[in-house]
Design an enzyme around this catalytic site. Structure first.
Site, short mmCIF file in Angstrom:
data_model
loop_
_atom_site.label_atom_id
_atom_site.label_comp_id
_atom_site.label_asym_id
_atom_site.label_seq_id
_atom_site.Cartn_x
_atom_site.Cartn_y
_atom_site.Cartn_z
CB THR A 136 -0.89 -0.02 1.27
OG1 THR A 136 -1.43 1.29 1.49
CG2 THR A 136 -0.10 -0.38 2.51
CG ASP A 137 -1.15 5.00 -0.94
OD1 ASP A 137 -1.69 4.35 -0.02
OD2 ASP A 137 -1.73 5.90 -1.58
CD GLU A 138 -3.46 3.30 4.23
OE1 GLU A 138 -3.42 3.33 5.46
OE2 GLU A 138 -4.49 3.00 3.59
CE1 TYR A 162 -3.20 -2.74 5.78
CE2 TYR A 162 -3.21 -0.38 5.28
CZ TYR A 162 -3.21 -1.70 4.85
OH TYR A 162 -3.23 -1.99 3.51
CE LYS A 166 0.23 -4.68 3.02
NZ LYS A 166 -0.16 -6.04 2.52
P1 NAD Z 1 -9.48 -7.54 2.38
O1 NAD Z 1 -9.47 -7.28 3.85
O2 NAD Z 1 -10.73 -7.29 1.60
O3 NAD Z 1 -9.07 -9.08 2.10
C1 NAD Z 1 -8.08 -9.74 2.81
C2 NAD Z 1 -8.22 -11.23 2.54
O4 NAD Z 1 -7.15 -11.90 3.24
C3 NAD Z 1 -9.52 -11.84 3.06
O5 NAD Z 1 -10.07 -12.69 2.09
C4 NAD Z 1 -9.10 -12.61 4.29
O6 NAD Z 1 -9.93 -13.74 4.56
C5 NAD Z 1 -7.69 -13.02 3.92
N1 NAD Z 1 -6.86 -13.28 5.12
C6 NAD Z 1 -6.71 -12.47 6.21
N2 NAD Z 1 -5.91 -13.07 7.12
C7 NAD Z 1 -5.50 -14.25 6.56
C8 NAD Z 1 -4.66 -15.31 6.99
N3 NAD Z 1 -4.07 -15.27 8.19
N4 NAD Z 1 -4.47 -16.36 6.17
C9 NAD Z 1 -5.06 -16.42 4.95
N5 NAD Z 1 -5.90 -15.46 4.50
C10 NAD Z 1 -6.11 -14.39 5.29
O7 NAD Z 1 -8.25 -6.72 1.79
P2 NAD Z 1 -8.08 -5.98 0.38
O8 NAD Z 1 -8.62 -4.62 0.50
O9 NAD Z 1 -8.55 -6.89 -0.69
O10 NAD Z 1 -6.50 -5.86 0.34
C11 NAD Z 1 -5.70 -6.91 -0.19
C12 NAD Z 1 -4.24 -6.52 -0.11
O11 NAD Z 1 -4.01 -5.32 -0.85
C13 NAD Z 1 -3.75 -6.26 1.31
O12 NAD Z 1 -2.45 -6.78 1.45
C14 NAD Z 1 -3.73 -4.73 1.41
O13 NAD Z 1 -2.74 -4.30 2.31
C15 NAD Z 1 -3.38 -4.35 -0.01
N6 NAD Z 1 -3.88 -3.03 -0.46
C16 NAD Z 1 -5.19 -2.69 -0.29
C17 NAD Z 1 -5.66 -1.46 -0.78
C18 NAD Z 1 -7.11 -1.06 -0.64
O14 NAD Z 1 -7.47 0.07 -0.99
N7 NAD Z 1 -8.01 -1.93 -0.20
C19 NAD Z 1 -4.78 -0.58 -1.41
C20 NAD Z 1 -3.43 -0.97 -1.56
C21 NAD Z 1 -3.00 -2.20 -1.10
P1 TYD Z 2 -10.61 3.84 4.44
O1 TYD Z 2 -11.57 3.42 3.38
O2 TYD Z 2 -10.67 3.18 5.78
O3 TYD Z 2 -9.15 3.69 3.80
P2 TYD Z 2 -7.70 4.16 4.38
O4 TYD Z 2 -7.84 4.57 5.79
O5 TYD Z 2 -6.91 2.91 4.25
O6 TYD Z 2 -7.25 5.25 3.47
O7 TYD Z 2 -10.75 5.40 4.68
C1 TYD Z 2 -10.59 6.33 3.61
C2 TYD Z 2 -10.69 7.72 4.19
O8 TYD Z 2 -12.03 7.93 4.66
C3 TYD Z 2 -9.79 7.95 5.41
O9 TYD Z 2 -9.28 9.27 5.36
C4 TYD Z 2 -10.73 7.78 6.60
C5 TYD Z 2 -12.06 8.25 6.06
N1 TYD Z 2 -13.28 7.61 6.65
C6 TYD Z 2 -14.31 8.39 7.14
O10 TYD Z 2 -14.26 9.63 7.13
N2 TYD Z 2 -15.41 7.75 7.67
C7 TYD Z 2 -15.51 6.40 7.72
O11 TYD Z 2 -16.53 5.87 8.25
C8 TYD Z 2 -14.44 5.60 7.18
C9 TYD Z 2 -14.50 4.12 7.20
C10 TYD Z 2 -13.34 6.26 6.65
#
Ligand code: NAD
Ligand code: TYD
Length: 359
Positions: A136-138, A162, A166
């Site tokens: 992630t960019d975070e 988190y 990461k």
């Molecule tokens: P998500 O929470 O929707 O999915 C995570 C999946 O991992 C789930 O299916 C869960 O069951 C599985 N999981 C969790 N713990 C596990 C374990 N111990 N063993 C096996 N499986 C397990 O997450 P997402 O939003 O799809 O993100 C996927 C990846 O992409 C993550 O690594 C996250 O850091 C990264 N990422 C997410 C975003 C975003 O905007 N959502 C952006 C950049 C990177």
């Molecule tokens: P989120 O979807 O949790 O992603 P991330 O924290 O990983 O960027 O949140 C996106 C942005 O929205 C973040 O600045 C927090 C804000 N946010 C709210 O204002 N209200 C909410 O209920 C949630 C879940 C997030």
């Protein structure tokens, strides 16, 4: 035929990736999806591919080295796409330990299993093997100067448990590249949105709350900026990096689409009112009066913004979906998949929601 092991494939991005890959490569690839099915994993996301001969699902925990080693022993894996993680910042603030266990230790288990299966006795690796760590960019922290962007060279400065977990897992992958010449890439992507996203994250939470007439909780002043990318464009980038990326390199993925949270919330309400037919029962709930400013998230990063120059120039990646189209597509998907929403927002979700938002 290339065999992909996808971890976390039942989650949001993982399931979109599996759909993307089958749409693109059809029967020319094999995918093994390894997922522990935590609250965030949902087999329903993969209903339409479950019957394919070139798809299989294994319920296993990435923290369990016996389970993971067995999967490598029984299958000739060519590529690992490692999504599995605890992924929600608010949950990490309440319970950091599980983030370290899954994101750091779980990644270590995956790296060790892949290395043991792929490394030759002389320290070289079997032909064509690659591990892609999805990050992630975070990890880069928060930008204060509006002209700044995250580059692959930006120093890590995570603020939430988190992003710290990461960042640690990224460092571990980098250390395997440097120490063992382990064949890996890392991608650091901005915020994704699209179908199958669990409604604890901003966009699906706001859509669900608007449709059900619940308050729409905006943290702090609502002016925090996130850089939103349609999930299929992230999947496209991952496919390019794992198949064409230079060994050991990191690639940032993002589409230069920065928006303040409050703007996202307003766009969701406007789009719902534009799309929902006059006689749709859910329409009467949708109103800007639902917007409620609540206490800010602890350690809330102000702005994220990715510079995707490297993946564009080296691999020719470009996003295909403009935000205006992507958000409409996403909202339509949630409207058409009410059952999916209902299923994921029952049971444990309600307990989480009540505790988190104190309602
Ligand atoms: P998500 O929470 O929707 O999915 C995570 C999946 O991992 C789930 O299916 C869960 O069951 C599985 N999981 C969790 N713990 C596990 C374990 N111990 N063993 C096996 N499986 C397990 O997450 P997402 O939003 O799809 O993100 C996927 C990846 O992409 C993550 O690594 C996250 O850091 C990264 N990422 C997410 C975003 C975003 O905007 N959502 C952006 C950049 C990177
Ligand atoms: P989120 O979807 O949790 O992603 P991330 O924290 O990983 O960027 O949140 C996106 C942005 O929205 C973040 O600045 C927090 C804000 N946010 C709210 O204002 N209200 C909410 O209920 C949630 C879940 C997030």
């Amino acid at each position: 035929m290339i065999t992909y092991l996808v971890t976390g494939g039942a989650g949001f991005i993982g399931s979109n990736f599996i759909h993307y890959m089958f749409e693109k490569y059809g029967d020319d690839i094999r995918i093994i999806n390894v997922d522990a099915l935590t609250y965030a994993g949902n087999p329903e996301n993969l209903k339409s591919v479950a019957g394919r001969e070139n798809y299989s699902f294994i319920k296993a925990d990435i923290r369990n080295s016996d389970e993971i080693n067995k999967i490598f022993a029984e299958n000739d894996i060519d590529r690992v796409v490692h999504f599995a993680a605890e992924s929600h910042v608010d949950r990490s603030i309440k319970n950091p330990g599980i983030f370290v266990e899954t994101n750091v230790l779980g990644t270590c288990v995956m790296l060790n299993a892949a290395r043991a299966a792929w490394e030759n006795e002389d320290g070289s690796y079997k032909e064509g093997k690659k591990f892609l760590h999805v990050s992630t960019d975070e990890v880069y922290g928060s930008l204060s100067d509006p002209k700044d962007y995250f580059y692959e060279t930006t120093p890590y400065s995570p603020h939430s448990p988190y992003s710290a977990s990461k960042a640690s897992s990224d460092m571990l992958v980098k250390s395997y590249v440097d120490t063992y010449h382990f064949p890996a890439n890392i991608t650091n992507c901005s915020n994704n949105y699209g179908p199958y996203q669990f409604p604890e994250k901003l966009i699906p939470l706001m859509i669900n709350n608007a449709l059900t007439g619940k308050k729409m909780p905006v943290y702090g002043d609502g002016k925090n900026v996130r850089d939103w990318l349609y999930v299929a464009d992230h999947c496209k980038g991952i496919d390019m990096v794992i198949n064409k990326g230079r060994m050991g390199e990191t690639y940032n993925i993002g589409g230069h689409n920065e928006k303040q949270n409050i703007d996202i919330v307003n766009i969701i309400i406007d789009t719902l009112l534009e799309i929902l037919p006059e006689d749709d029962e859910r329409r009467k709930n949708v109103s800007k009066e639902l917007i409620t400013y609540v206490e800010d998230r602890k350690g809330h990063d102000r702005r994220y913004a990715i510079a995707p120059d490297k993946i564009k120039s080296e691999l020719g990646w470009e996003p295909d979906t403009k935000f205006e189209d992507g958000i409409k597509k996403t909202i339509k998907w949630y409207l058409e998949n009410e059952e999916w929403f209902k299923n994921v927002t029952s049971g444990d979700y309600l307990k989480y929601y009540e505790k988190m938002y104190k309602v």
